[in-house]
Scaffold this motif. Structure first.
Motif, PDB file in Angstrom:
ATOM      1  N   ARG A  20      56.052  56.530 -11.913  1.00 61.36           N
ATOM      2  CA  ARG A  20      57.026  56.035 -12.932  1.00 61.36           C
ATOM      3  C   ARG A  20      56.679  54.906 -14.364  1.00 61.36           C
ATOM      4  O   ARG A  20      57.891  54.360 -14.346  1.00 61.36           O
ATOM      5  CB  ARG A  20      58.239  56.196 -12.297  1.00 61.36           C
ATOM      6  CG  ARG A  20      59.027  57.427 -12.426  1.00 61.36           C
ATOM      7  CD  ARG A  20      60.694  57.413 -11.924  1.00 61.36           C
ATOM      8  NE  ARG A  20      60.214  58.956 -11.180  1.00 61.36           N
ATOM      9  CZ  ARG A  20      61.813  59.891 -10.754  1.00 61.36           C
ATOM     10  NH1 ARG A  20      62.651  58.208 -10.195  1.00 61.36           N
ATOM     11  NH2 ARG A  20      61.676  60.571 -10.072  1.00 61.36           N
ATOM     12  N   ARG A  21      55.752  54.355 -13.584  1.00 63.04           N
ATOM     13  CA  ARG A  21      55.247  52.683 -13.942  1.00 63.04           C
ATOM     14  C   ARG A  21      55.482  52.885 -15.815  1.00 63.04           C
ATOM     15  O   ARG A  21      56.293  52.368 -16.597  1.00 63.04           O
ATOM     16  CB  ARG A  21      54.121  52.129 -13.471  1.00 63.04           C
ATOM     17  CG  ARG A  21      53.547  51.677 -13.457  1.00 63.04           C
ATOM     18  CD  ARG A  21      52.168  50.708 -13.253  1.00 63.04           C
ATOM     19  NE  ARG A  21      51.790  50.821 -14.135  1.00 63.04           N
ATOM     20  CZ  ARG A  21      50.408  50.584 -13.790  1.00 63.04           C
ATOM     21  NH1 ARG A  21      49.144  50.751 -13.799  1.00 63.04           N
ATOM     22  NH2 ARG A  21      49.703  49.568 -15.997  1.00 63.04           N
ATOM     23  N   HIS A  23      57.510  54.755 -17.669  1.00 64.23           N
ATOM     24  CA  HIS A  23      58.476  55.353 -18.270  1.00 64.23           C
ATOM     25  C   HIS A  23      59.177  55.167 -19.472  1.00 64.23           C
ATOM     26  O   HIS A  23      59.288  53.428 -19.686  1.00 64.23           O
ATOM     27  CB  HIS A  23      58.996  55.560 -16.846  1.00 64.23           C
ATOM     28  CG  HIS A  23      60.239  56.922 -16.301  1.00 64.23           C
ATOM     29  ND1 HIS A  23      59.649  57.849 -16.637  1.00 64.23           N
ATOM     30  CD2 HIS A  23      61.573  57.415 -16.222  1.00 64.23           C
ATOM     31  CE1 HIS A  23      60.513  58.738 -16.473  1.00 64.23           C
ATOM     32  NE2 HIS A  23      61.549  58.297 -16.057  1.00 64.23           N
ATOM     33  N   TRP A  24      59.574  55.512 -20.116  1.00 64.58           N
ATOM     34  CA  TRP A  24      60.755  54.764 -20.594  1.00 64.58           C
ATOM     35  C   TRP A  24      59.900  54.986 -22.572  1.00 64.58           C
ATOM     36  O   TRP A  24      60.301  53.493 -22.784  1.00 64.58           O
ATOM     37  CB  TRP A  24      61.937  53.807 -20.595  1.00 64.58           C
ATOM     38  CG  TRP A  24      63.318  54.789 -19.833  1.00 64.58           C
ATOM     39  CD1 TRP A  24      63.493  55.630 -19.734  1.00 64.58           C
ATOM     40  CD2 TRP A  24      63.801  53.470 -19.057  1.00 64.58           C
ATOM     41  NE1 TRP A  24      64.120  55.913 -18.385  1.00 64.58           N
ATOM     42  CE2 TRP A  24      64.749  54.567 -18.115  1.00 64.58           C
ATOM     43  CE3 TRP A  24      64.101  52.017 -18.513  1.00 64.58           C
ATOM     44  CZ2 TRP A  24      65.254  53.422 -17.220  1.00 64.58           C
ATOM     45  CZ3 TRP A  24      65.043  51.321 -17.888  1.00 64.58           C
ATOM     46  CH2 TRP A  24      65.383  52.624 -17.397  1.00 64.58           C
ATOM     47  N   VAL A  38      64.082  52.262 -12.872  1.00 58.12           N
ATOM     48  CA  VAL A  38      63.249  53.905 -12.658  1.00 58.12           C
ATOM     49  C   VAL A  38      63.594  55.023 -11.588  1.00 58.12           C
ATOM     50  O   VAL A  38      63.637  55.750 -11.811  1.00 58.12           O
ATOM     51  CB  VAL A  38      62.590  53.509 -13.379  1.00 58.12           C
ATOM     52  CG1 VAL A  38      61.518  54.665 -13.388  1.00 58.12           C
ATOM     53  CG2 VAL A  38      62.434  53.519 -15.441  1.00 58.12           C
ATOM     54  N   PRO A  42      65.768  58.173 -13.365  1.00 55.16           N
ATOM     55  CA  PRO A  42      65.104  58.316 -14.393  1.00 55.16           C
ATOM     56  C   PRO A  42      65.120  58.382 -15.852  1.00 55.16           C
ATOM     57  O   PRO A  42      64.500  58.229 -16.762  1.00 55.16           O
ATOM     58  CB  PRO A  42      63.827  59.440 -13.845  1.00 55.16           C
ATOM     59  CG  PRO A  42      64.772  59.932 -12.911  1.00 55.16           C
ATOM     60  CD  PRO A  42      66.031  59.031 -11.960  1.00 55.16           C
ATOM     61  N   CYS A  43      66.318  59.156 -15.925  1.00 59.88           N
ATOM     62  CA  CYS A  43      66.968  59.272 -17.365  1.00 59.88           C
ATOM     63  C   CYS A  43      67.652  57.632 -17.557  1.00 59.88           C
ATOM     64  O   CYS A  43      68.605  57.487 -17.362  1.00 59.88           O
ATOM     65  CB  CYS A  43      68.148  60.882 -17.644  1.00 59.88           C
ATOM     66  SG  CYS A  43      68.594  60.617 -18.704  1.00 59.88           S
ATOM     67  N   CYS A  50      69.183  63.726 -23.469  1.00 58.39           N
ATOM     68  CA  CYS A  50      68.743  63.137 -22.469  1.00 58.39           C
ATOM     69  C   CYS A  50      68.985  63.979 -20.888  1.00 58.39           C
ATOM     70  O   CYS A  50      69.337  64.097 -19.401  1.00 58.39           O
ATOM     71  CB  CYS A  50      68.599  62.235 -22.060  1.00 58.39           C
ATOM     72  SG  CYS A  50      67.900  60.866 -23.400  1.00 58.39           S
TER      73      CYS A  50
END
Length: 76
Positions: A20-21, A23-24, A38, A42-43, A50
């Motif tokens: 998840r590096r 992510h967003w 994260v 994660p959301c 979402c």
């Protein structure tokens, strides 16, 4: 034999951080606080895009649809 729960938990945390590096929509490698967040959540929010589709669109899961189909077939 030694209990490996702690080592396994640390392994999974590192694995999730690597996965998840990006992510967003950004690279979180240099921001340790956001990268840790994260891993747990994660959301980033629970808006209609979402969040859970059952909550906003009253969508049914596969299991619920299969149950309804089984009941309908049973009644016929």
């Amino acid at each position: 034999m030694k209990n490996m729960k702690r080592a396994l938990r640390r392994h999974h945390i590192e694995r999730l951080k690597a996965a998840r590096r990006f992510h967003w929509g950004q690279d979180l490698r240099h921001n340790a606080k956001s990268l840790g967040k994260v891993v747990d959540t994660p959301c980033p929010c629970s808006c209609w895009m979402c969040g859970n589709p059952r909550r906003y669109f009253e969508a049914r899961t596969r299991q619920e649809l299969a149950g309804q189909l089984a009941l309908a077939e049973q009644g016929v």
